[in-house]
Design an enzyme around this catalytic site. Structure first.
Site, PDB file in Angstrom:
ATOM      1  N   GLY A  33     -36.282   6.012   4.224  1.00 42.68           N
ATOM      2  CA  GLY A  33     -35.088   6.122   5.037  1.00 42.68           C
ATOM      3  C   GLY A  33     -34.048   5.123   5.068  1.00 42.68           C
ATOM      4  O   GLY A  33     -34.334   3.834   4.644  1.00 42.68           O
ATOM      5  N   ARG A  34     -32.684   5.073   5.547  1.00 41.42           N
ATOM      6  CA  ARG A  34     -32.018   4.061   5.622  1.00 41.42           C
ATOM      7  C   ARG A  34     -31.014   4.487   6.428  1.00 41.42           C
ATOM      8  O   ARG A  34     -30.675   5.454   6.620  1.00 41.42           O
ATOM      9  CB  ARG A  34     -31.286   3.854   4.018  1.00 41.42           C
ATOM     10  N   GLY A  45     -29.709  11.457  -5.988  1.00 41.10           N
ATOM     11  CA  GLY A  45     -30.374  10.491  -6.808  1.00 41.10           C
ATOM     12  C   GLY A  45     -30.190  10.721  -8.339  1.00 41.10           C
ATOM     13  O   GLY A  45     -30.229   9.923  -8.964  1.00 41.10           O
ATOM     14  N   HIS A  72     -29.589  18.723   8.080  1.00 40.01           N
ATOM     15  CA  HIS A  72     -30.316  19.110   6.870  1.00 40.01           C
ATOM     16  C   HIS A  72     -29.604  18.379   5.754  1.00 40.01           C
ATOM     17  O   HIS A  72     -28.643  18.426   5.617  1.00 40.01           O
ATOM     18  CB  HIS A  72     -30.483  20.608   6.617  1.00 40.01           C
ATOM     19  N   ASP A  73     -30.347  17.355   5.119  1.00 35.54           N
ATOM     20  CA  ASP A  73     -29.696  16.470   4.323  1.00 35.54           C
ATOM     21  C   ASP A  73     -28.875  17.246   3.040  1.00 35.54           C
ATOM     22  O   ASP A  73     -28.012  16.718   2.654  1.00 35.54           O
ATOM     23  CB  ASP A  73     -30.523  15.378   3.563  1.00 35.54           C
ATOM     24  N   THR A  74     -29.362  18.417   2.692  1.00 36.38           N
ATOM     25  CA  THR A  74     -28.622  19.248   1.648  1.00 36.38           C
ATOM     26  C   THR A  74     -27.444  19.728   2.079  1.00 36.38           C
ATOM     27  O   THR A  74     -26.451  19.835   1.433  1.00 36.38           O
ATOM     28  CB  THR A  74     -29.499  20.347   1.070  1.00 36.38           C
ATOM     29  N   ASN A 122     -34.681  26.465  -4.523  1.00 37.23           N
ATOM     30  CA  ASN A 122     -35.349  25.315  -4.513  1.00 37.23           C
ATOM     31  C   ASN A 122     -36.119  25.219  -5.973  1.00 37.23           C
ATOM     32  O   ASN A 122     -36.988  26.065  -6.136  1.00 37.23           O
ATOM     33  CB  ASN A 122     -36.442  25.212  -3.148  1.00 37.23           C
TER      34      ASN A 122
END
Length: 478
Positions: free
Chosen positions: A14-15, A398, A232-234, A292
């Site tokens: 996490g950041r 990433g 949701h990160d996506t 996915n």
């Protein structure tokens, strides 16, 4: 310029990032990074959510003065609270084995086709719906009075206010993507109590103020508002795709690859269900129509098994391995669990009659070729099923650092690839906060700002798509 703290939680770390936003500027700086280490206990695999919360507090302390805070994370997992608002145990990890065989129980009550027509969500064994079914007879669920998805749980601890952010709720398989509200019929038929969930929030909605105790612990001066983002990160990552129009596909890369389209309405056909596409909700009433794919998890697990060799050297060695010598289905649930990944990839190649990769370079090339092929299949299928042509593929996250994967994806799709931004989820998080506070425009304006301010790399397709088509046919014939 104003400053916004974006908490971004991934499966391995996490950041807390600070984004400074002005009319024509967008600058990110990392305040704090911390590990996310799941823990295997006698009852199964669990998230260490207390450690994550401590990391968030440390990050806010390091961030300094901010005008708002927003949180995004992975989807589907949740914490349960008792009547006093106390957490009932560490949240279960989506890779835990408790949902094995549960889908068949659900489908006996709500057949798979009906479930898809109602919720638009692809089958994944870890969807929240299956997790709740697996937990139905547990003492913990019987005691629970509130269920909060991971970003909402941390928001509650920071503010004392409870809510359920919609883009993340859409991954539970309990939301109707047409109404953007709960699928009450599905929940009733399966005996799921929707009153466990807090009221729905949309990206940009206020989510409370940091509690006095949090201000004291972090050294921040209040009031500091929290803003609901695409939690949701996506959803946050797709909001940050620097596309110039509507004819684009995206691939959000990281532990998972999420490949698909941004649409105005869901695709709920039986053909779409059979192709295992999901209709998750995005910013401004959009639908994230995607598949996915196992993603760089395959390589991450291999690197871990090999003792953490230097990734750059591994990728250079993989470049020298002949292309498409062996490929595997990167969406196969057989690769979901951790452990023995190099052996499982070799076994899959052996079972399909292909040359068996043995060296780290050969296995790495097999993984990257397989991911590019899966990207091609997903985009090709999405374009056909949604009748939505595309001219360019945007890769964010990433995987943009992996030039070989980006080039292979361009080659496989036969389309130009624009790679970047790497920090897409964080940028989407920051810009939704900025927009909520009056510093940014509509979705197109957000994307123009990202395209102007963030480094992007372009890859042109090379070599034609015939060999990729042949590899796809070879894999389909297994």
């Amino acid at each position: 310029m104003r400053s916004y703290a974006a908490v971004d939680l991934g499966a391995s770390s996490g950041r807390v990032m600070v984004g400074r936003v002005g009319p024509d500027s967008l600058v990110l700086a990392e305040a704090h990074r911390f590990p996310n280490r799941p823990v295997r206990v006698p009852e199964g695999l669990r998230w260490d959510v207390l450690s994550l919360y401590a990391g968030v507090l440390d990050g806010l302390r390091a961030a300094g003065r901010v005008d708002s805070v927003g949180i995004d994370s992975w989807a589907v997992d949740y914490g349960l609270l008792d009547a006093d608002g106390a957490l009932l145990g560490n949240p279960v990890h989506y890779r835990d084995a408790r949902t094995e065989g549960v889908a068949e129980q659900v489908w006996a009550t709500v057949p798979a086709a009906e479930l898809y027509a109602a919720t638009g969500l692809q089958y994944a064994p870890f969807n929240t719906l299956y997790q709740l079914t697996a937990a139905a007879s547990s003492a913990q669920l019987a005691q629970a009075r509130r269920l909060l998805l991971i970003p909402d749980l941390l928001t509650y601890w920071l503010t004392g206010e409870q809510g359920t952010e919609l883009t993340n709720a859409s991954t539970t398989q309990l939301i109707d993507p047409r109404t953007r509200d709960w699928s009450y019929d599905v929940a009733a038929r399966l005996g799921i109590d929707l009153t466990l969930f807090a009221p729905l929030r949309r990206p940009g909605d206020p989510a409370g103020l940091l509690r006095a105790e949090v201000l004291a612990e972090t050294g921040l001066t209040g009031p500091v508002p929290m803003t609901a983002v695409g939690s949701h990160d996506t959803a946050s990552a797709v909001a940050a795709v620097p596309a110039a129009g509507e004819r684009f596909a995206y691939i959000c890369t990281g532990t998972w690859s999420l490949a698909g389209l941004e649409l105005a309405a869901p695709v709920l056909t039986e053909e779409s269900r059979a192709a295992n596409f999901t209709n998750e909700l995005g910013l401004d009433g959009t639908v994230r129509y995607l598949r996915n794919i196992m993603g760089l998890w395959l390589l991450q697990e291999c690197v871990r098994a090999w003792g953490e060799p230097e990734l750059g050297g591994l990728l250079r060695a993989a470049t020298a391995v002949p292309a498409l010598r062996s490929v595997v289905d990167a969406g196969d649930a057989a690769f979901l669990a951790p452990g023995r990944m190099p052996e499982r990839i070799a076994d899959a190649c052996r079972a399909s009659g292909q040359p068996v990769p043995t060296s780290p370079a050969e296995i790495t090339r097999c993984i990257l070729d397989s991911l590019a092929l899966a990207h091609r299949r997903a985009i090709e299928d999405a374009v056909r099923l949604a009748d939505h042509p595309v001219d360019v593929v945007h890769i964010v996250g990433g995987g943009t650092r992996n030039a070989l994967l980006c080039q292979l994806t361009a080659d496989a799709c036969g389309l130009p690839v624009v790679a970047g931004p790497t920090e897409a989820a964080t940028l989407g998080n920051v810009l939704v906060q900025a927009r909520a506070h009056g510093l940014a425009g509509d979705r197109a304006a957000l994307r123009r700002l990202i395209a102007r301010t963030q480094p992007l790399t372009r890859y042109a397709p090379q070599g034609g798509t015939e060999r990729w088509r042949a590899a796809q046919a070879r894999l389909a014939a297994r």
